[in-house]
Design a protein around this motif. Structure first.
Motif, PDB file in Angstrom:
ATOM      1  N   PRO A  43       0.800  -1.236   0.000  1.00  0.00           N
ATOM      2  CA  PRO A  43       0.000   0.000   0.000  1.00  0.00           C
ATOM      3  C   PRO A  43       0.832   1.285   0.000  1.00  0.00           C
ATOM      4  N   THR A  44       2.090   1.211   0.351  1.00  0.00           N
ATOM      5  CA  THR A  44       2.915   2.420   0.420  1.00  0.00           C
ATOM      6  C   THR A  44       3.680   2.701  -0.868  1.00  0.00           C
ATOM      7  N   THR A  45       3.610   1.809  -1.845  1.00  0.00           N
ATOM      8  CA  THR A  45       4.340   1.987  -3.100  1.00  0.00           C
ATOM      9  C   THR A  45       3.561   2.896  -4.037  1.00  0.00           C
ATOM     10  N   PRO A  46       4.220   3.944  -4.567  1.00  0.00           N
ATOM     11  CA  PRO A  46       3.539   4.798  -5.542  1.00  0.00           C
ATOM     12  C   PRO A  46       3.290   4.022  -6.841  1.00  0.00           C
ATOM     13  N   ASN A  47       2.345   4.479  -7.636  1.00  0.00           N
ATOM     14  CA  ASN A  47       2.121   3.881  -8.949  1.00  0.00           C
ATOM     15  C   ASN A  47       3.391   4.041  -9.779  1.00  0.00           C
ATOM     16  N   LEU A  48       3.705   3.032 -10.578  1.00  0.00           N
ATOM     17  CA  LEU A  48       4.944   3.088 -11.358  1.00  0.00           C
ATOM     18  C   LEU A  48       4.918   4.156 -12.440  1.00  0.00           C
ATOM     19  N   ASP A  49       3.752   4.649 -12.798  1.00  0.00           N
ATOM     20  CA  ASP A  49       3.699   5.733 -13.776  1.00  0.00           C
ATOM     21  C   ASP A  49       3.799   7.111 -13.105  1.00  0.00           C
ATOM     22  N   ASP A  50       3.973   7.139 -11.799  1.00  0.00           N
ATOM     23  CA  ASP A  50       4.167   8.374 -11.030  1.00  0.00           C
ATOM     24  C   ASP A  50       5.675   8.597 -10.860  1.00  0.00           C
ATOM     25  N   LEU A  51       6.297   9.234 -11.852  1.00  0.00           N
ATOM     26  CA  LEU A  51       7.748   9.404 -11.864  1.00  0.00           C
ATOM     27  C   LEU A  51       8.264  10.054 -10.591  1.00  0.00           C
ATOM     28  N   GLN A  52       7.689  11.168 -10.203  1.00  0.00           N
ATOM     29  CA  GLN A  52       8.185  11.882  -9.026  1.00  0.00           C
ATOM     30  C   GLN A  52       8.022  11.034  -7.761  1.00  0.00           C
ATOM     31  N   GLY A  53       6.906  10.341  -7.630  1.00  0.00           N
ATOM     32  CA  GLY A  53       6.688   9.483  -6.473  1.00  0.00           C
ATOM     33  C   GLY A  53       7.711   8.362  -6.389  1.00  0.00           C
ATOM     34  N   ILE A  54       8.014   7.746  -7.531  1.00  0.00           N
ATOM     35  CA  ILE A  54       9.010   6.672  -7.561  1.00  0.00           C
ATOM     36  C   ILE A  54      10.386   7.206  -7.196  1.00  0.00           C
ATOM     37  N   LEU A  55      10.771   8.328  -7.777  1.00  0.00           N
ATOM     38  CA  LEU A  55      12.094   8.894  -7.499  1.00  0.00           C
ATOM     39  C   LEU A  55      12.236   9.255  -6.021  1.00  0.00           C
ATOM     40  N   GLU A  56      11.175   9.742  -5.405  1.00  0.00           N
ATOM     41  CA  GLU A  56      11.221  10.084  -3.981  1.00  0.00           C
ATOM     42  C   GLU A  56      11.221   8.833  -3.102  1.00  0.00           C
ATOM     43  N   ALA A  57      10.451   7.820  -3.484  1.00  0.00           N
ATOM     44  CA  ALA A  57      10.342   6.612  -2.667  1.00  0.00           C
ATOM     45  C   ALA A  57      11.640   5.797  -2.669  1.00  0.00           C
ATOM     46  N   TYR A  58      12.368   5.855  -3.762  1.00  0.00           N
ATOM     47  CA  TYR A  58      13.588   5.049  -3.895  1.00  0.00           C
ATOM     48  C   TYR A  58      14.796   5.963  -4.108  1.00  0.00           C
ATOM     49  N   GLU A  59      15.080   6.779  -3.099  1.00  0.00           N
ATOM     50  CA  GLU A  59      16.198   7.708  -3.222  1.00  0.00           C
ATOM     51  C   GLU A  59      17.384   7.318  -2.351  1.00  0.00           C
ATOM     52  N   GLY A  60      17.452   6.072  -1.917  1.00  0.00           N
ATOM     53  CA  GLY A  60      18.620   5.603  -1.180  1.00  0.00           C
ATOM     54  C   GLY A  60      18.322   5.383   0.276  1.00  0.00           C
ATOM     55  N   PRO A  61      19.288   4.988   1.022  1.00  0.00           N
ATOM     56  CA  PRO A  61      20.709   4.937   0.678  1.00  0.00           C
ATOM     57  C   PRO A  61      21.133   3.657  -0.037  1.00  0.00           C
ATOM     58  N   TYR A  62      20.327   2.594  -0.003  1.00  0.00           N
ATOM     59  CA  TYR A  62      20.761   1.340  -0.626  1.00  0.00           C
ATOM     60  C   TYR A  62      20.052   1.044  -1.938  1.00  0.00           C
ATOM     61  N   LEU A  63      18.847   1.514  -2.077  1.00  0.00           N
ATOM     62  CA  LEU A  63      18.075   1.304  -3.299  1.00  0.00           C
ATOM     63  C   LEU A  63      17.806   2.662  -3.917  1.00  0.00           C
ATOM     64  N   ILE A  64      18.129   2.789  -5.183  1.00  0.00           N
ATOM     65  CA  ILE A  64      18.052   4.088  -5.860  1.00  0.00           C
ATOM     66  C   ILE A  64      17.275   3.928  -7.157  1.00  0.00           C
ATOM     67  N   ALA A  65      16.438   4.912  -7.447  1.00  0.00           N
ATOM     68  CA  ALA A  65      15.763   4.998  -8.745  1.00  0.00           C
ATOM     69  C   ALA A  65      16.180   6.319  -9.371  1.00  0.00           C
ATOM     70  N   LYS A  66      16.524   6.256 -10.650  1.00  0.00           N
ATOM     71  CA  LYS A  66      16.863   7.506 -11.324  1.00  0.00           C
ATOM     72  C   LYS A  66      16.363   7.483 -12.754  1.00  0.00           C
ATOM     73  N   ARG A  67      16.019   8.656 -13.232  1.00  0.00           N
ATOM     74  CA  ARG A  67      15.519   8.803 -14.593  1.00  0.00           C
ATOM     75  C   ARG A  67      16.688   8.631 -15.560  1.00  0.00           C
ATOM     76  N   VAL A  68      16.446   7.870 -16.615  1.00  0.00           N
ATOM     77  CA  VAL A  68      17.454   7.706 -17.658  1.00  0.00           C
ATOM     78  C   VAL A  68      16.805   8.000 -19.006  1.00  0.00           C
ATOM     79  N   ASP A  69      17.579   8.556 -19.908  1.00  0.00           N
ATOM     80  CA  ASP A  69      17.067   8.851 -21.243  1.00  0.00           C
ATOM     81  C   ASP A  69      16.936   7.567 -22.032  1.00  0.00           C
ATOM     82  N   GLU A  70      16.002   7.583 -22.947  1.00  0.00           N
ATOM     83  CA  GLU A  70      15.760   6.383 -23.765  1.00  0.00           C
ATOM     84  C   GLU A  70      16.786   6.265 -24.852  1.00  0.00           C
TER      85      GLU A  70
END
Length: 70
Positions: free
Chosen positions: A43-70
């Protein structure tokens, strides 16, 4: 836009996989897609199409999400 998930392990940064528009497009580490499905069931995971939510939820220190260009 795509989001790359990475994890620190043994002092190194390892790529886990990439999602795009809420779907796994590349599974670099075995089990990444299963982990994403499990995360979505929480229930605490943002929708995967919510870019900002994902980037905030997985900002470290051990698990990181970052935007990458296609």
């Amino acid at each position: 836009m795509q989001i790359l998930f990475q994890m620190y392990h043994a002092g190194e940064l390892h790529d886990l996989g990439i999602i795009k528009d809420g779907d796994v497009v590349e599974s670099i580490e075995e089990g990444f897609e299963d982990w994403i499905r499990w995360e979505l069931s929480q229930p605490t995971t943002p929708n995967l199409d919510d870019l900002q939510g994902i980037l905030e939820a997985y900002e470290g220190p051990y698990l990181i999400a970052k935007r990458v260009d296609e």
